[in-house]
Design a protein around this motif. Structure first.
Motif, short mmCIF file in Angstrom:
data_model
loop_
_atom_site.label_atom_id
_atom_site.label_comp_id
_atom_site.label_asym_id
_atom_site.label_seq_id
_atom_site.Cartn_x
_atom_site.Cartn_y
_atom_site.Cartn_z
N LEU A 46 10.60 2.92 -2.64
CA LEU A 46 10.82 3.19 -4.07
C LEU A 46 12.23 2.79 -4.49
O LEU A 46 12.45 2.39 -5.64
N LYS A 47 13.18 2.92 -3.56
CA LYS A 47 14.59 2.62 -3.89
C LYS A 47 14.98 1.19 -3.54
O LYS A 47 16.11 0.78 -3.80
N ARG A 48 14.06 0.42 -2.98
CA ARG A 48 14.38 -0.96 -2.63
C ARG A 48 14.35 -1.84 -3.89
O ARG A 48 13.36 -1.84 -4.62
N LEU A 73 7.23 12.93 -0.66
CA LEU A 73 7.19 11.54 -0.26
C LEU A 73 7.60 11.41 1.20
O LEU A 73 8.43 12.18 1.69
N THR A 74 7.02 10.43 1.88
CA THR A 74 7.46 10.13 3.24
C THR A 74 8.77 9.35 3.15
O THR A 74 9.16 8.84 2.10
N ALA A 75 9.45 9.27 4.31
CA ALA A 75 10.72 8.53 4.34
C ALA A 75 10.51 7.07 3.94
O ALA A 75 11.32 6.48 3.23
N GLN A 79 0.83 -1.20 0.00
CA GLN A 79 0.00 0.00 0.00
C GLN A 79 0.87 1.25 0.00
O GLN A 79 0.59 2.23 -0.70
N THR A 80 1.96 1.21 0.79
CA THR A 80 2.88 2.38 0.84
C THR A 80 3.53 2.62 -0.52
O THR A 80 3.64 3.76 -0.98
N LEU A 81 3.96 1.54 -1.16
CA LEU A 81 4.58 1.67 -2.48
C LEU A 81 3.56 2.19 -3.50
O LEU A 81 3.88 3.03 -4.35
N HIS A 82 2.34 1.70 -3.38
CA HIS A 82 1.27 2.17 -4.27
C HIS A 82 1.05 3.67 -4.08
O HIS A 82 0.93 4.44 -5.05
N ASP A 83 1.01 4.09 -2.81
CA ASP A 83 0.83 5.53 -2.52
C ASP A 83 2.02 6.34 -3.02
O ASP A 83 1.85 7.47 -3.50
N LEU A 124 3.89 5.77 -5.63
CA LEU A 124 3.79 5.97 -7.08
C LEU A 124 2.76 7.05 -7.39
O LEU A 124 2.95 7.87 -8.30
N THR A 125 1.66 7.06 -6.63
CA THR A 125 0.65 8.09 -6.83
C THR A 125 1.23 9.46 -6.53
O THR A 125 1.02 10.43 -7.28
N ASN A 126 1.98 9.57 -5.44
CA ASN A 126 2.58 10.86 -5.07
C ASN A 126 3.64 11.30 -6.07
O ASN A 126 3.78 12.49 -6.32
N CYS A 127 4.37 10.34 -6.62
CA CYS A 127 5.36 10.69 -7.67
C CYS A 127 4.64 11.31 -8.85
O CYS A 127 5.11 12.31 -9.43
#
Length: 843
Positions: free
Chosen positions: A249-251, A241-243, A226-230, A232-235
């Motif tokens: 995103l970088k993992r 972006l949150t920490a 869900q965090t990764l999905h959010d 991408l939406t924020n990008c």
């Protein structure tokens, strides 16, 4: 893979509804309520397709239907996985708001060829593909500026597609993928007005499935998804972006793996002339099979579907693997590959394998804060180049010490080595020539490649190859047994322990015909069906017993016009690395990279052989003139009658230009010609020199480089080649006696070559003066152009014109063409005269 299959299949079919929707046929009544569960109108169509056409697959199809319906409004973890894979595959449109028209899907929009996207080609110059199933019909293969789709065209394509889907064996991924490739390769994945429709539905579906197959194995928690999905939406919204979002995103979530066969040049061309022609085609096809077999073997080891092969061809492959598993297990794969290839080929062939970590941010366009996928493509290629310095490291220290650095007893006399490849082995005399088991095997494979209709690959237990193994043993070591089948032959027997089979139909996309499905069955063995291009133009002749056999190089030379010499043509795409690295600019997503590489493969493997076959006249009672040794990836290698090679090269270049839609992606070629007894490896090296050191180094006065052909040691831009060939034809007409006009003597050609020699000598002298700064650049051009070669030219040509009045006008035109412009036709005069001299020489 069983547990993951619904997610991967859901990713593969998530947008198939766009195809059905553009037929403008209504949803069935029962599916109308599905609209309430979806965001856009194509998602219920996807669900209907799954329900009506794949409902009996032995999978949890209810989950697959839910996943395709919810991929734009995900809430459960598996829905988030499919949605994430969709966004990472084609991020440029992932978050775009669909207007009413876009949601409906505009049927008139056709697929813009990916080549029209390279180097920011203007919209006015864009080319589009016809809406049709994949075939080698020129109207389908070559894009054009005015191709327009329609609901009627979509309906016709859809009806055929549905018929073929009904023939797909239940649960068979490979056949399903092949059907999707055939029918959705020219369907744009998005048709909104603000989106350039340059990504095909097929490549979007395939890469989405590949990414999903990796994500599902990465162990991401529901919260992470869900965090990764959010994130991408924020990008997309350019929101902060949150920490945790930045961290995810970088993992790394995938590994881009590249495999590259090393040693192919020597493997193919370091042969003597003793029967080399018979085995060359077999060697070339073996390299292709070996590359594909190892790629498939790696996928089986990682339990991944064929969608995770991003590209295979030209002696290399790109795979997308789950990151964590790749880190843990890729070394084991490398060691196994190294051991097998060393045991059988003793260092002649190696496979280099390396990977680059891919994080979610690497899939995004640069405008969205990503790094663009092309960087990863480039990174893994650089790693492979570095590996070439330590090729056999994967054998391990002990094996390297024993095998590479310990002295070995080798054959001391000629009788101990193969007369074709100079290696040791199980030697036998065939047709008076001493051959090892490898060369005998490749000759057999070359014979089997005459007009095969199908290739059958059985999945068999892996078995270590014997000490004196051949090509079949190498493939078995990677769990594959290969059989070529011809028209009217019985199908091969099922090998002991076979667990599955794949039947490839050659050179047609009609691979699910009733007779094929009925013929290629082995009891309850699972069978997949697919199609492929054979890339074949093998010369034939009849031997003294009237049997059809592969023609030797000497036979090809005899098919030449004029002097009976042999030639080699090599061509490849100019600056391919730059095309992949920077051609797509900031829009280099995985879907476009996949589309670009597959498009090049389609031209070289599918279309080039057709052009070559036009020059082989054996079946029409004439002689075959060409032997297509290799065409794939982005290059080709052809041996043939020297006189047909320049014209063939021009045809290939012209069609390539039409295929890519302009001059922003170019092709260069090099031709070397010699006596037929000249060693092939040396002829191949000469052609490589002509290509790399002459054609690729060709520069025009305006600074534009490459896009040229080097022939007879002279590089010519393609724009001048037509003019040159036209003058070649005029000279030939003048040198051949006509009904009313006498022929010019061959001494005319000698005068032209003498004049060029005078020009070249003068130019070299003044260039030295320029380097010593005794004259300026402008003075150099004037002194070179207005020198005694001009007066000699005028004198000689005038004498010939006076003596042969029937040709006076043509000779005067030639004189004008030569002197008209500095650095113009005079620079190519030796090439012209030599070309015509060879065409008119006997023997």
């Amino acid at each position: 893979m069983d547990r993951d299959q619904p997610v991967i299949l859901g990713a593969l079919l998530h947008d198939i509804g766009k195809f059905g929707e553009r037929t403008q046929q209504p949803l069935p009544h029962w599916a109308e309520p599905l609209r309430n569960e979806a965001r856009y109108s194509h998602e219920p169509y996807s669900a209907v397709f799954v329900e009506e056409h794949l409902g009996r697959w032995p999978l949890d199809m209810a989950t697959v239907r839910r996943l395709v319906l919810k991929h734009h409004v995900p809430s459960l973890p598996d829905e988030l996985l499919v949605s994430l894979a969709d966004r990472l595959s084609a991020y440029e449109r992932a978050e775009a708001e669909g207007d009413e028209e876009g949601a409906r899907g505009r049927a008139e929009t056709t697929l813009r060829t990916v080549f029209s996207r390279l180097f920011a080609v203007s919209a006015d110059a864009a080319q589009y593909h016809e809406l049709a199933h994949l075939s080698l019909d020129p109207r389908t293969l070559f894009p054009r500026p005015d191709a327009v789709g329609s609901a009627v065209a979509y309906r016709a394509l859809w009806e055929t597609f549905i018929c073929e889907i009904a023939r797909v064996p239940q649960g068979d991924w490979r056949t399903l993928l092949a059907v999707l490739r055939r029918f959705t390769w020219a369907i744009p994945s998005d048709t909104r007005r603000d989106i350039i429709p340059d990504i095909s539905l097929y490549h979007h579906l395939k890469t989405t499935a590949a990414i999903a197959a990796c994500l599902v194995r990465e162990g991401l928690s529901e919260s992470d998804l869900q965090t990764l999905h959010d994130a991408l939406t924020n990008c997309w919204k350019k929101a902060p972006l949150t920490a945790r979002e930045e961290e995810l995103l970088k993992r790394p979530v995938c590994a881009l793996v590249k495999g590259d066969i090393s040693g192919t040049q020597d493997f193919l061309y370091l042969l003597t002339s003793s029967g080399a022609a018979r085995g060359l085609r077999g060697r070339s096809f073996y390299l292709q099979l070996l590359t594909e077999t190892i790629a498939e073997w790696i996928l089986r080891r990682f339990r991944l579907p064929p969608a995770n092969i991003l590209f295979v061809g030209g002696g290399h492959f790109y795979l997308l693997l789950p990151y964590r598993e790749a880190i843990e297990r890729l070394r084991e794969c490398r060691e196994r590959i190294a051991r097998v290839l060393w045991k059988v080929h003793r260092g002649d062939l190696a496979l280099l394998l390396d990977s680059a970590a891919v994080a979610a941010i690497d899939f995004l366009e640069e405008e969205a804060g990503g790094k663009a996928f092309a960087d990863k493509w480039d990174e893994v290629s650089r790693r492979i180049s570095e590996q070439k310095q330590r090729k056999w490291r994967d054998l391990g220290d002990t094996a390297m010490l024993n095998e590479l650095f310990a002295p070995r007893q080798r054959g001391l006399t000629a009788e101990d080595t193969c007369q074709v490849c100079h290696n040791e082995g199980a030697l036998e005399i065939e047709d008076g020539v001493r051959k090892c088991q490898h060369c005998r095997g490749f000759e057999e494979l070359g014979r089997l490649l005459r007009d095969p209709t199908h290739l059958v690959l059985f999945a068999v237990p892996e078995a270590d190859p014997p000490e004196l193994g051949d090509w079949r043993d190498v493939l078995r070591a990677f769990g594959t047994e290969a059989w070529l089948v011809h028209e009217g032959e019985d199908v091969p027997r099922k090998p002991p322990g076979a667990t599955a089979a794949t039947v490839y139909t050659f050179d047609t996309t009609d691979f699910l015909a009733e007779d094929i499905l009925r013929r290629f069955r082995w009891g309850d063995l699972p069978v997949s069906y697919d199609f492929r291009w054979l890339a074949d133009a093998t010369p034939r002749k009849r031997n003294e017993h009237g049997q059809e056999v592969i023609a030797e190089f000497a036979d090809l030379a005899q098919a030449s016009e004029g002097v009976k010499w042999l030639g080699v043509l090599r061509m490849d795409v100019d600056s391919l690395g730059d095309i992949f690295k920077s051609g797509l600019g900031r829009q280099a997503t995985i879907s476009r990279m996949s589309t670009l590489s597959e498009s090049l493969r389609l031209f070289f493997e599918g279309w080039v052989p057709r052009l070559c076959q036009q020059y082989n006249g054996f079946r029409q009672g004439g002689k075959d003139a060409l032997y297509l040794i290799y065409a794939g990836g982005d290059d080709l290698f052809i041996v043939g009658a020297w006189s047909v090679l320049p014209e063939l090269a021009r045809c290939i270049r012209d069609d390539f230009r039409k295929f890519v839609g302009g001059d922003h992606v170019t092709l260069s070629g090099g031709i070397a010609i010699e006596h037929p007894k000249f060693p092939l490896y040396q002829l191949a090296a000469n052609a490589r020199h002509a290509l790399d050191d002459e054609a690729k180094e060709f520069r025009r006065p305006n600074g534009r480089s490459k896009d040229a052909l080097s022939f007879l040691q002279t590089a010519v831009g393609w724009e001048d080649f037509v003019h040159l060939a036209d003058w070649k034809d005029k000279l030939l007409r003048m040198l051949r006696p006509g009904e009313t006009a006498p022929a010019l003597p061959r001494a005319f050609l000698m005068r032209l070559m003498e004049i060029h020699a005078l020009y070249a000598e003068n130019r070299a002298r003044w260039r030295r003066a320029e380097r010593r700064r005794e004259i300026t650049r402008e003075q150099l051009e004037e002194l070179v152009h207005y020198d005694k070669w001009q007066w000699r030219l005028v004198y000689h040509l005038s004498r010939f014109a006076e003596r042969y009045t029937a040709h006076q006008e043509t000779i005067n035109c030639l004189q004008q063409a030569i002197v008209r412009e500095p650095n113009g036709f005079i620079t190519r005069l030796r090439l012209l005269a030599r070309w015509v001299e060879l065409l008119t020489r006997e023997g």
